[in-house]
Design a protein around this motif. Structure first.
Motif, PDB file in Angstrom:
ATOM      1  N   ALA A   8       0.824  -1.209   0.000  1.00  0.00           N
ATOM      2  CA  ALA A   8       0.000   0.000   0.000  1.00  0.00           C
ATOM      3  C   ALA A   8       0.854   1.253   0.000  1.00  0.00           C
ATOM      4  O   ALA A   8       0.641   2.166  -0.805  1.00  0.00           O
ATOM      5  CB  ALA A   8      -0.931  -0.006   1.214  1.00  0.00           C
ATOM      6  N   ILE A   9       1.826   1.311   0.890  1.00  0.00           N
ATOM      7  CA  ILE A   9       2.661   2.512   0.959  1.00  0.00           C
ATOM      8  C   ILE A   9       3.594   2.590  -0.244  1.00  0.00           C
ATOM      9  O   ILE A   9       3.894   3.672  -0.749  1.00  0.00           O
ATOM     10  CB  ILE A   9       3.470   2.555   2.278  1.00  0.00           C
ATOM     11  N   ALA A  10       4.039   1.416  -0.760  1.00  0.00           N
ATOM     12  CA  ALA A  10       4.908   1.405  -1.935  1.00  0.00           C
ATOM     13  C   ALA A  10       4.183   1.965  -3.144  1.00  0.00           C
ATOM     14  O   ALA A  10       4.754   2.719  -3.941  1.00  0.00           O
ATOM     15  CB  ALA A  10       5.402  -0.012  -2.213  1.00  0.00           C
ATOM     16  N   THR A  11       2.903   1.613  -3.291  1.00  0.00           N
ATOM     17  CA  THR A  11       2.114   2.113  -4.415  1.00  0.00           C
ATOM     18  C   THR A  11       1.963   3.618  -4.339  1.00  0.00           C
ATOM     19  O   THR A  11       2.136   4.341  -5.334  1.00  0.00           O
ATOM     20  CB  THR A  11       0.720   1.455  -4.424  1.00  0.00           C
ATOM     21  N   ALA A  12       1.645   4.123  -3.139  1.00  0.00           N
ATOM     22  CA  ALA A  12       1.470   5.566  -2.961  1.00  0.00           C
ATOM     23  C   ALA A  12       2.791   6.302  -3.186  1.00  0.00           C
ATOM     24  O   ALA A  12       2.832   7.362  -3.826  1.00  0.00           O
ATOM     25  CB  ALA A  12       0.933   5.857  -1.562  1.00  0.00           C
ATOM     26  N   ALA A  13       3.879   5.744  -2.681  1.00  0.00           N
ATOM     27  CA  ALA A  13       5.188   6.391  -2.822  1.00  0.00           C
ATOM     28  C   ALA A  13       5.655   6.372  -4.279  1.00  0.00           C
ATOM     29  O   ALA A  13       6.222   7.355  -4.769  1.00  0.00           O
ATOM     30  CB  ALA A  13       6.206   5.687  -1.932  1.00  0.00           C
ATOM     31  N   ALA A  14       5.406   5.270  -4.971  1.00  0.00           N
ATOM     32  CA  ALA A  14       5.845   5.156  -6.359  1.00  0.00           C
ATOM     33  C   ALA A  14       5.175   6.196  -7.241  1.00  0.00           C
ATOM     34  O   ALA A  14       5.754   6.664  -8.233  1.00  0.00           O
ATOM     35  CB  ALA A  14       5.565   3.756  -6.886  1.00  0.00           C
ATOM     36  N   ALA A  15       3.954   6.580  -6.878  1.00  0.00           N
ATOM     37  CA  ALA A  15       3.239   7.600  -7.651  1.00  0.00           C
ATOM     38  C   ALA A  15       3.963   8.936  -7.600  1.00  0.00           C
ATOM     39  O   ALA A  15       3.751   9.804  -8.450  1.00  0.00           O
ATOM     40  CB  ALA A  15       1.817   7.761  -7.123  1.00  0.00           C
ATOM     41  N   MET A  16       4.840   9.108  -6.593  1.00  0.00           N
ATOM     42  CA  MET A  16       5.612  10.342  -6.464  1.00  0.00           C
ATOM     43  C   MET A  16       7.095  10.093  -6.699  1.00  0.00           C
ATOM     44  O   MET A  16       7.948  10.851  -6.234  1.00  0.00           O
ATOM     45  CB  MET A  16       5.385  10.944  -5.061  1.00  0.00           C
ATOM     46  N   ASP A  17       7.400   9.005  -7.401  1.00  0.00           N
ATOM     47  CA  ASP A  17       8.791   8.645  -7.728  1.00  0.00           C
ATOM     48  C   ASP A  17       9.633   8.400  -6.482  1.00  0.00           C
ATOM     49  O   ASP A  17      10.829   8.701  -6.450  1.00  0.00           O
ATOM     50  CB  ASP A  17       9.447   9.731  -8.595  1.00  0.00           C
ATOM     51  N   LEU A  18       9.017   7.857  -5.434  1.00  0.00           N
ATOM     52  CA  LEU A  18       9.739   7.504  -4.215  1.00  0.00           C
ATOM     53  C   LEU A  18       9.610   5.994  -4.033  1.00  0.00           C
ATOM     54  O   LEU A  18       8.661   5.505  -3.438  1.00  0.00           O
ATOM     55  CB  LEU A  18       9.150   8.236  -3.005  1.00  0.00           C
ATOM     56  N   SER A  19      10.559   5.250  -4.559  1.00  0.00           N
ATOM     57  CA  SER A  19      10.430   3.796  -4.584  1.00  0.00           C
ATOM     58  C   SER A  19      11.005   3.107  -3.353  1.00  0.00           C
ATOM     59  O   SER A  19      10.688   1.952  -3.083  1.00  0.00           O
ATOM     60  CB  SER A  19      11.110   3.234  -5.831  1.00  0.00           C
ATOM     61  N   CYS A  20      11.859   3.803  -2.604  1.00  0.00           N
ATOM     62  CA  CYS A  20      12.547   3.170  -1.490  1.00  0.00           C
ATOM     63  C   CYS A  20      12.094   3.796  -0.167  1.00  0.00           C
ATOM     64  O   CYS A  20      12.279   4.995   0.049  1.00  0.00           O
ATOM     65  CB  CYS A  20      14.056   3.325  -1.664  1.00  0.00           C
ATOM     66  N   PHE A  21      11.484   2.995   0.700  1.00  0.00           N
ATOM     67  CA  PHE A  21      11.002   3.553   1.961  1.00  0.00           C
ATOM     68  C   PHE A  21      11.204   2.547   3.083  1.00  0.00           C
ATOM     69  O   PHE A  21      11.387   1.339   2.864  1.00  0.00           O
ATOM     70  CB  PHE A  21       9.508   3.898   1.872  1.00  0.00           C
ATOM     71  N   ALA A  22      11.150   3.050   4.312  1.00  0.00           N
ATOM     72  CA  ALA A  22      11.209   2.183   5.492  1.00  0.00           C
ATOM     73  C   ALA A  22      10.385   2.811   6.606  1.00  0.00           C
ATOM     74  O   ALA A  22      10.577   3.983   6.955  1.00  0.00           O
ATOM     75  CB  ALA A  22      12.644   1.985   5.957  1.00  0.00           C
ATOM     76  N   TYR A  23       9.467   2.026   7.149  1.00  0.00           N
ATOM     77  CA  TYR A  23       8.684   2.422   8.327  1.00  0.00           C
ATOM     78  C   TYR A  23       9.230   1.638   9.507  1.00  0.00           C
ATOM     79  O   TYR A  23       9.387   0.417   9.436  1.00  0.00           O
ATOM     80  CB  TYR A  23       7.210   2.088   8.107  1.00  0.00           C
ATOM     81  N   LEU A  24       9.566   2.338  10.580  1.00  0.00           N
ATOM     82  CA  LEU A  24      10.090   1.692  11.772  1.00  0.00           C
ATOM     83  C   LEU A  24       9.319   2.184  12.982  1.00  0.00           C
ATOM     84  O   LEU A  24       9.197   3.388  13.200  1.00  0.00           O
ATOM     85  CB  LEU A  24      11.585   1.986  11.939  1.00  0.00           C
TER      86      LEU A  24
END
Length: 226
Positions: A8-24
């Protein structure tokens, strides 16, 4: 379920060209592992958790101290770092994690969490996205954290009363001031269904109003964190 959150978060982030994320999300109790949901390399995540890097990560340390989103990475101003912290950042760099934008999440319901978007080099697209959508990313992080906390928390007991997952979700959002319509929109159900779940929660708790039910929830959470 964790995989679903990641997608879910990867899809939303990819829409803004942000493919790499980490939630901690830091653990409630010492000795427990933090919760990590990310698109970082699996080997790095395993190494990070195995070495308990969350306890010395300078990004986590800054997130603990400052609730405002911040940038980090090579060439940016940084606090004095220990040799262990330099080693951590060097190892992360080997996995392509060199620059980032971190949103600390201090929601008052326990230890802090953070959502980080990172990149391997200073890309114009990355900088442009952060500059243009910083507040949107902050809101995204808050909603993502709220959903994760509600879905993955197994503790739905308020005193001696056990609420259903939906009752607990609806009451949690109501306690944060959300209207029936807003709660329905967040959870993907109708406002009438929200009202039904809240009526059921009130009946179980033996109270007449949402405010009274929310007060019971706040008191229960307060006791669980003492």
């Amino acid at each position: 379920m964790v995989e679903g959150f990641s997608k879910a978060i990867a899809t939303a982030a990819a829409a803004m060209d942000l493919s790499c994320f980490a939630y901690l999300a830091l653990p409630l109790r010492q000795g427990k592992e933090p919760l990590v949901i990310s698109t970082y390399p699996t080997d790095w995540v395993k190494h990070y958790l195995c070495r308990h890097y969350d306890r010395l990560d300078p990004v986590v340390m800054q997130a603990l101290q400052d609730p405002e989103p911040f940038r980090w990475g090579l060439g940016l101003a940084a606090r004095h770092l220990s040799s262990a912290q330099h080693k951590l950042l060097s190892e992360a760099s080997g996995f392509g994690i060199r620059f980032g934008f971190t949103v600390p999440i201090h929601d008052g319901h326990g230890p802090i969490a953070a959502l980080t978007f990172s990149t391997d080099e200073k890309r114009p697209q990355f900088e442009s996205c952060i500059n243009s959508h910083a507040r949107v990313l902050q809101l995204m992080a808050m909603y993502f954290h709220a959903h994760v906390r509600r879905k993955l928390s197994g503790d739905r007991r308020l005193g001696e009363v056990l609420l259903s997952p939906r009752e607990f979700e609806c009451l949690s959002w109501a306690a944060e001031g959300k209207s029936f319509w807003e709660i329905g929109h967040i959870l993907g159900i109708s406002r009438h269904t929200v009202a039904s779940y809240l009526d059921s929660a009130k009946e179980k708790l033996g109270v007449r109003t949402i405010v009274q039910a929310a007060t019971r929830m706040a008191a229960a959470k307060g006791n669980s964190h003492n």
